[in-house]
Every structure is written in structure tokens, then in C-alpha cells.
Design an enzyme around this catalytic site. Structure first.
Site, PDB file in Angstrom:
ATOM      1  N   ASP A   1       5.355   5.669  -1.924  1.00 52.86           N
ATOM      2  CA  ASP A   1       4.283   6.391  -2.610  1.00 52.86           C
ATOM      3  C   ASP A   1       4.484   7.885  -2.419  1.00 52.86           C
ATOM      4  OD1 ASP A   1       2.685   3.648  -1.808  1.00 52.86           O
ATOM      5  OD2 ASP A   1       1.912   4.553  -3.646  1.00 52.86           O
TER       6      ASP A   1
ATOM      7  N   MET B   1       8.743   1.765   2.770  1.00 53.59           N
ATOM      8  CA  MET B   1       7.311   1.853   3.081  1.00 53.59           C
ATOM      9  C   MET B   1       6.803   3.278   3.144  1.00 53.59           C
ATOM     10  SD  MET B   1       5.309  -0.568   3.373  1.00 53.59           S
ATOM     11  CE  MET B   1       3.525  -0.393   3.254  1.00 53.59           C
ATOM     12  N   PRO B   2       7.706   4.270   3.177  1.00 51.22           N
ATOM     13  CA  PRO B   2       7.174   5.623   3.428  1.00 51.22           C
ATOM     14  C   PRO B   2       6.173   6.073   2.373  1.00 51.22           C
ATOM     15  CG  PRO B   2       9.550   5.590   3.736  1.00 51.22           C
ATOM     16  CD  PRO B   2       9.181   4.275   3.124  1.00 51.22           C
ATOM     17  N   THR B   3       5.192   6.815   2.847  1.00 50.96           N
ATOM     18  CA  THR B   3       4.249   7.506   1.968  1.00 50.96           C
ATOM     19  C   THR B   3       4.457   9.001   2.168  1.00 50.96           C
ATOM     20  OG1 THR B   3       2.645   5.715   2.116  1.00 50.96           O
ATOM     21  CG2 THR B   3       1.823   7.855   1.409  1.00 50.96           C
TER      22      THR B   3
ATOM     23  N   GLN C   1       4.978   9.803   6.047  1.00 48.67           N
ATOM     24  CA  GLN C   1       4.482   8.772   6.976  1.00 48.67           C
ATOM     25  C   GLN C   1       5.400   7.577   6.843  1.00 48.67           C
ATOM     26  OE1 GLN C   1       0.648   8.675   5.103  1.00 48.67           O
ATOM     27  NE2 GLN C   1      -0.206  10.190   6.499  1.00 48.67           N
TER      28      GLN C   1
END
Lengths: 71, 71, 71, 71, 71, 71
Positions: D40, D1-3, C7
Site C-alpha cells: 500500500d 506487506m509493506p505500507t 512500515q
């Protein structure tokens, strides 16, 4: 290519999941096309104390009356 | 109660999704029990440039030969 | 067999995703074992107005200063 | 920011996940940019009786021959 | 109609989840509209050894100091 | 640390999402503890032709009567 995730209450038997995986895969291929060998089905068991509807955990709700399996 | 998420390549028609939603719901109820009215099916379209297998985006791979729909 | 969902904010180029799919697949196989051909990587673009941290949408926050790519 | 969400068969050791988290994070930052501190990685163990391919649960399939770890 | 998935560290009590389900549902209806009866909230417990930030598993990090509950 | 994913019908305004992100974050911190700065809320818009209940796409169902926002 479709991947299918099924979120369901914990408690189904291996036989139920075995039958569901086969039936869902068949339904996917029959309607969306593609090759059954590329369809993945993943089951995610959810505890009743981890699922709320209307703001109320299912573990706090009286169990629904049993539903006969569809024909 | 099951909720079903279907991740698939973008491009299926509304008619295909309509048929898939009905067939998957029927498959779920027939094998896992429960009430069809409580089954949700959610489709997630994925672009070919957003899905890789074997480290290679599908948009970079030659298209698979067409597969006839299952009977 | 692993399936990897990423994501990330919308806006990466196809080249970045192409490189990320390859690098993540390699990282997965090197550390978890298995066959690269069975690793799927799926990207899910998220708009900045659809992602909040600390209760505040990223579209309402000043952009972070640019970060140099890791070596 | 990637999860990053990794769905994998249950059974990997803590050391494998530790190495995978580090390697995936490095792969993400090297290819997508951003700051490693904001990446994350979440592992989701799936039982073999909860994952089907081609309509057949993996718990019903003979185990694949062992694959040597990539170099 | 919204469905809310909450990924959180394992260890919250049933009372905390009960309160969270009610409060999140109320927050959703108050801001997005709709009928509380159609809002689902599903909790997904994640072990600290299955969640990494900055490439490091939380099980390998010293615990954060306790945070007082918000008023 | 919680990450909250909200699956909802497409069509909410940025203001509704802004208010929802703030209210959900506050609800999470008030009931589950933790630091608001570490709570992520991600919205996933779903088209009515991609969500079925009872085997029927919502785009094929008559719209529900408007519901007044909760106080």
C-alpha cells in the site's frame, strides 16, 4: 534531526502555527541538541468530528471554556 | 488537546527526553493555547540504520560534528 | 521535500534497507520532482505479533510461500 | 506487506501520484521482496503553512528554484 | 491510555464515525483494559486518489461491490 | 480498507493483542462497513519513558490504580 508531528484541532491561525513552529524547534534544540536547521515541524489539523475521547466525538461535546494563553 | 510525536535518533538519555517533554509542552501551550494537562508528547526512537536522507542510511554516513546545546 | 515512512515486517537485512532507501528515493525524485538530498526515508519495523489482517495476528498465520524478488 | 506513507507538499498532480505509486511499489518489491499486490502507498498532502524547517514555515520562505525531474 | 488512529477512505458519515468511535473504544477497553475516558480515537480521511494498492490508485480501480454491514 | 494504528503502553500480552485485533476489526466492519479481510490493525508499543502527559513522562508518575477489565 528530529521531526515533530503536531496533531491538533483545526482552527489555529497561521500566526499561532508560526509561533509554535519556532518555539517547538527552540525547545527541541535546547533539550535534545542538534542543529535547528535540521528540525522539521509538521502540523496535522484534525476536525472535531474526527477526534473522539472516551468514545465520544468532540463535535458532540460542549466546547471547553476558553483557556488563557500561558505566560 | 494537541498530541506531539517526536521522531528522533535513538540514544538520547531519559533526562533529555524528560526536559524535552516539559519544554515542548510549554511551547505548545504558550503558542497554541489550551491546557498543559491535555498535551501528550510521544517519542519515537529511530535507529540510524532505519533513517535515510538523500537515499543513504545515516548508519553509513560519518557522524556529524558535535553541536553545542542551544543556550 | 517528501518524507517516506515504510512500515514493514521486522527481519529485513541492513542491505535490503540500504537498497530500498536508495530505490525509493530515486522513485520519488523521478516522479514527484525535487532534490534527492531533501528526501527522507524512515523504516518502521513491525513484529508479526503486532500486525493483524482480517482480525488475525500474522504470528498466528502460516508463513506465506517465498516470493521471488522482482526483476 | 509493506505500507508506505508519503508526506509531501500539496500540489502534485494526480498523474504524478499515479506514477509515484507505481514506481515506489516497484522499488519496494525489488529491494524488500514480497508481492506487489500487498504493498500500500498512501499520500499525505501537507500545506506549506503546515510544515516548518529550522523553525520557519515554508509558506514564509521564498520558493526554491525549480528542479528538473530526474531522468 | 491507548490512542487509536483510523485511516479510511473519505466518505463515511458523521453517524458512522460516531458509532465507530464508540465501538472501537469499547473494544479497546474490553481487551486491553484501562479507562474508556483515556482512550482517543482519531479518524484520518484518505482520498481514493491518495491510496494505492499494488501500485495502482484506488481512484483508477472500479469500485468494489457493496458489502453488507456486519451483523 | 481501514487501517488501524493502536499506540499503547508496552506490556500487554500476546493474548490481549490477539483479542484486541479481533474486537477492533469487528467494531470497524460493524460500523464503517467493508470486508474484515481488508482491515489491518497495527500495534505500536510505547515505553512509559517515551510518553508524557502534561509535560511529565509516565515513568515519572505513580502507576494508576488497576482498572478492572470491562465486561
Amino acid at each position: 534531526m528530529p521531526t515533530v508531528h503536531v496533531q491538533l484541532f483545526k482552527g489555529r491561525t497561521a500566526d499561532q502555527k508560526r509561533a509554535a513552529a519556532a518555539a517547538i524547534t527552540e525547545a527541541v534544540v535546547a533539550t535534545l541538541g542538534g542543529n535547528a536547521a535540521t528540525v522539521d515541524v509538521i502540523f496535522h489539523d484534525i476536525e472535531r468530528h474526527d477526534w473522539a475521547t472516551g468514545g465520544k466525538l468532540w463535535s458532540d461535546q460542549p466546547p471547553a471554556p476558553p483557556t488563557p494563553a500561558a505566560p
